[in-house]
Design a protein around this motif. Structure first.
Motif, PDB file in Angstrom:
ATOM      1  N   UNK A 366       2.153  -1.487 -14.326  1.00  0.00           N
ATOM      2  CA  UNK A 366       3.248  -1.681 -15.245  1.00  0.00           C
ATOM      3  C   UNK A 366       4.523  -0.950 -14.864  1.00  0.00           C
ATOM      4  N   UNK A 367       4.416   0.125 -14.060  1.00  0.00           N
ATOM      5  CA  UNK A 367       5.623   0.876 -13.715  1.00  0.00           C
ATOM      6  C   UNK A 367       6.031   0.690 -12.266  1.00  0.00           C
ATOM      7  N   UNK A 368       5.354  -0.180 -11.542  1.00  0.00           N
ATOM      8  CA  UNK A 368       5.744  -0.485 -10.174  1.00  0.00           C
ATOM      9  C   UNK A 368       5.335   0.541  -9.150  1.00  0.00           C
ATOM     10  N   UNK A 369       4.608   1.583  -9.551  1.00  0.00           N
ATOM     11  CA  UNK A 369       4.222   2.608  -8.591  1.00  0.00           C
ATOM     12  C   UNK A 369       3.086   2.149  -7.694  1.00  0.00           C
ATOM     13  N   UNK A 370       2.167   1.365  -8.243  1.00  0.00           N
ATOM     14  CA  UNK A 370       1.019   0.869  -7.497  1.00  0.00           C
ATOM     15  C   UNK A 370       1.070  -0.652  -7.473  1.00  0.00           C
ATOM     16  N   UNK A 371       0.906  -1.226  -6.295  1.00  0.00           N
ATOM     17  CA  UNK A 371       0.984  -2.684  -6.149  1.00  0.00           C
ATOM     18  C   UNK A 371      -0.136  -3.357  -6.929  1.00  0.00           C
ATOM     19  N   UNK A 372       0.126  -4.564  -7.398  1.00  0.00           N
ATOM     20  CA  UNK A 372      -0.905  -5.331  -8.088  1.00  0.00           C
ATOM     21  C   UNK A 372      -1.865  -5.920  -7.062  1.00  0.00           C
ATOM     22  N   UNK A 373      -3.000  -6.402  -7.547  1.00  0.00           N
ATOM     23  CA  UNK A 373      -3.984  -7.012  -6.655  1.00  0.00           C
ATOM     24  C   UNK A 373      -3.382  -8.217  -5.947  1.00  0.00           C
ATOM     25  N   UNK A 374      -2.596  -9.008  -6.693  1.00  0.00           N
ATOM     26  CA  UNK A 374      -1.970 -10.196  -6.097  1.00  0.00           C
ATOM     27  C   UNK A 374      -0.986  -9.814  -5.004  1.00  0.00           C
ATOM     28  N   UNK A 375      -0.209  -8.751  -5.233  1.00  0.00           N
ATOM     29  CA  UNK A 375       0.747  -8.309  -4.223  1.00  0.00           C
ATOM     30  C   UNK A 375       0.039  -7.846  -2.955  1.00  0.00           C
ATOM     31  N   UNK A 376      -1.077  -7.161  -3.118  1.00  0.00           N
ATOM     32  CA  UNK A 376      -1.834  -6.732  -1.940  1.00  0.00           C
ATOM     33  C   UNK A 376      -2.282  -7.934  -1.116  1.00  0.00           C
ATOM     34  N   UNK A 377      -2.630  -9.011  -1.785  1.00  0.00           N
ATOM     35  CA  UNK A 377      -3.078 -10.208  -1.084  1.00  0.00           C
ATOM     36  C   UNK A 377      -2.002 -10.873  -0.252  1.00  0.00           C
ATOM     37  N   UNK A 378      -0.746 -10.578  -0.560  1.00  0.00           N
ATOM     38  CA  UNK A 378       0.362 -11.171   0.184  1.00  0.00           C
ATOM     39  C   UNK A 378       0.686 -10.391   1.466  1.00  0.00           C
ATOM     40  N   UNK A 379       0.159  -9.195   1.584  1.00  0.00           N
ATOM     41  CA  UNK A 379       0.570  -8.301   2.679  1.00  0.00           C
ATOM     42  C   UNK A 379      -0.354  -8.442   3.882  1.00  0.00           C
TER      43      UNK A 379
END
Length: 525
Positions: A366-379
């Motif tokens: 919620x605060x942008x400090x830790x990437x979401x699971x979906x964002x990790x999948x894009x990397x």
């Protein structure tokens, strides 16, 4: 009336002498038989270099693994024999596939493996064979493969990062003095111990508070791992077996460490049982508690989880940042990918899809400090960089099996019954015919196709997560944890490795541990 023996003291003395001589003769015969099989006097150049440690003379090879790599590179078959250890070592993917798939039944862990590591691992999945291994594998596969467990694990990792690691690093990075120097390996070992204990057992040990000493559990586990690994390197197994029998020296230390591990494991199991369904159910141990009441079996599960989820993750992360410090262009590409994924822009369609795996919901703190699971999948580039790092520095540098029957490997090597057969993952990552002329370079691009999508390699060519029927069940969880840490740390900090000019020297152990740790300084971006 006196007993017959009391009437004939001379006869009693003669019988005692006879039994003593018989026992001594049997012991000497067994020792001679063992010596004939192990060939500890082998005078070949390789065995002489191993026995005298002359392979390390001149500083050409900092690690035993580097020397093995040299031997394998110069072997026409990419297979060598260490006669004094009764060990055949290979870096040929065809041999690895033969060992782990084609003739899997002929290469179990075996009784010698259980003898070496059984005091620590017990009947856990890493030491078991046969029906016991099949049962544990089936149970672990059902649990570790579930979406709910992956989601639960991701929440735990994110929470520890957000609430403990990030505040700690922010404080250290703001110090701006000698106090800002940390041992990165110690930091990641504490972090991974906290996360694996929470994921596996539902307990919080608070190891990531640097002012506190490591928990007794962690210290005993480290000691037992080190001493157990030393057994495997011994040319004279009889020495440590006699020491174990007499309870002296290193074997006494190992027994003390294992006893403490047993006590603490029993306490963990007791706490989870007493907690009941009110607070249990999500962690892995609670799920296993529902299937068995065997306390010893549950203890072995606890140890297996710790071995799989703590040291391997910490090792992989430590060497990743070590390599990254030497390749700033790779770091720049990773940071750029993190920015693009965090911006939430359009994501290109990539053939391999979400390489992290499917989760029921997209989670974020919620605060942008830790990437979401979906964002990790894009990397995909981050994913490739992690794979490339573990190609050069695998957390588990080699693995062994013992031949049940005589066999011939695909390269023509004869393997006698009882021989220890080892595939050397560390050396395989440095073979030019497998990875090209730049095999010693850290180049994540070798894992990407023309569209920038991650493309995996055969596990028999890249057995970092093992291969065949024993392929690592916790692979996706480990990758998720490492990837989350890398993205979270590099988004906010620069990691400066001190004394980065020297190649790492590894301490002996079940997993690759940098001797003396890795001194770093954190800077805010």
């Amino acid at each position: 009336m006196e007993a017959p023996m009391q009437q004939h003291p001379q006869l009693q003395s003669s019988l005692s002498a006879f039994f003593f001589c018989f026992a001594a003769s049997f012991f000497l015969f067994s020792l001679l038989l063992m010596l004939l099989r192990s060939r500890p006097w082998c005078a070949c150049d390789v065995c002489r270099a191993y026995m005298t440690s002359s392979w390390a003379d001149g500083g050409r090879f900092r690690n035993l693994g580097d020397w093995y790599t040299h031997l394998l590179r110069n072997s026409p078959t990419r297979t060598v024999h260490i006669h004094v250890l009764g060990n055949t070592i290979t870096s040929d993917p065809a041999n690895v596939e033969h060992m782990l798939k084609t003739r899997f039944d002929n290469y179990p862990k075996g009784k010698p493996f259980s003898s070496i590591l059984g005091d620590l691992l017990g009947r856990g999945i890493f030491a078991a064979d046969g029906d016991s291994w099949c049962f544990q594998r089936k149970m672990a596969s059902l649990e570790l493969g579930s979406v709910s467990v992956r989601s639960y694990a991701f929440d735990i990792v994110s929470a520890v990062l957000r609430r403990r690691l990030l505040p700690l690093l922010s404080t250290v990075a703001g110090a701006g003095c000698c106090d800002s120097v940390l041992d990165l390996q110690d930091l990641f070992r504490r972090f991974s111990f906290d996360t694996i204990c929470k994921i596996s057992f539902g307990i919080d040990l608070g190891c990531l508070e640097l002012g506190r000493p490591l928990s007794k559990f962690a210290e005993a586990f480290d000691e037992a791992s080190r001493l157990s690994a030393a057994r495997a390197l011994s040319v004279w197994p009889l020495v440590w077996k006699v020491k174990r029998l007499l309870n002296i020296g290193s074997e006494r230390e190992l027994r003390r460490a294992v006893r403490l591990i047993d006590e603490l494991s029993q306490e963990v199991i007791k706490q989870r049982r007493e907690a009941g369904t009110a607070t249990s159910g999500h962690d892995l141990l609670s799920r296993f508690l529902a299937s068995t009441n065997d306390e010893r079996y549950l203890r072995d599960i606890v140890i297996s989880f710790l071995l799989a989820g703590r040291d391997t993750v910490a090792s992989g992360l430590t060497t990743f940042f070590l390599l990254l410090s030497k390749y700033p262009e790779v770091e720049a590409k990773i940071v750029e990918e993190i920015k693009q994924a965090s911006a939430g822009g359009d994501v290109r369609e990539k053939g391999s899809g979400d390489i992290v795996g499917e989760v029921a919901t997209e989670r974020s703190d919620g605060d942008g400090e830790v990437a979401s699971y979906a964002q990790l999948g894009e990397m995909h580039y981050v994913h490739a960089a992690l794979y490339e790092s573990m190609r050069l520095y695998p957390p588990v540098q080699f693995d062994s099996r013992f031949a049940v029957e005589d066999d011939v490997l695909p390269d023509g090597t004869f393997v006698r019954r009882g021989t220890r057969l080892t595939y050397h993952t560390y050396a395989m990552g440095r073979m030019e015919e497998l990875w090209g002329a730049d095999c010693n370079e850290f180049r994540p691009e070798r894992w990407l196709n023309g569209d920038g999508a991650f493309v995996p390699q055969s596990p028999f060519r890249y057995p970092v997560f093992h291969a065949g029927s024993r392929i690592c069940l916790g692979k996706e969880l480990a990758l998720m944890e490492m990837k989350t840490v890398v993205v979270t740390v590099l988004r906010r900090f620069r990691v400066e490795v001190l004394d980065q000019g020297r190649p790492p020297k590894f301490a002996s152990g079940l997993t690759a541990t940098v001797a003396g740790g890795l001194r770093v300084r954190f800077r805010m971006r």
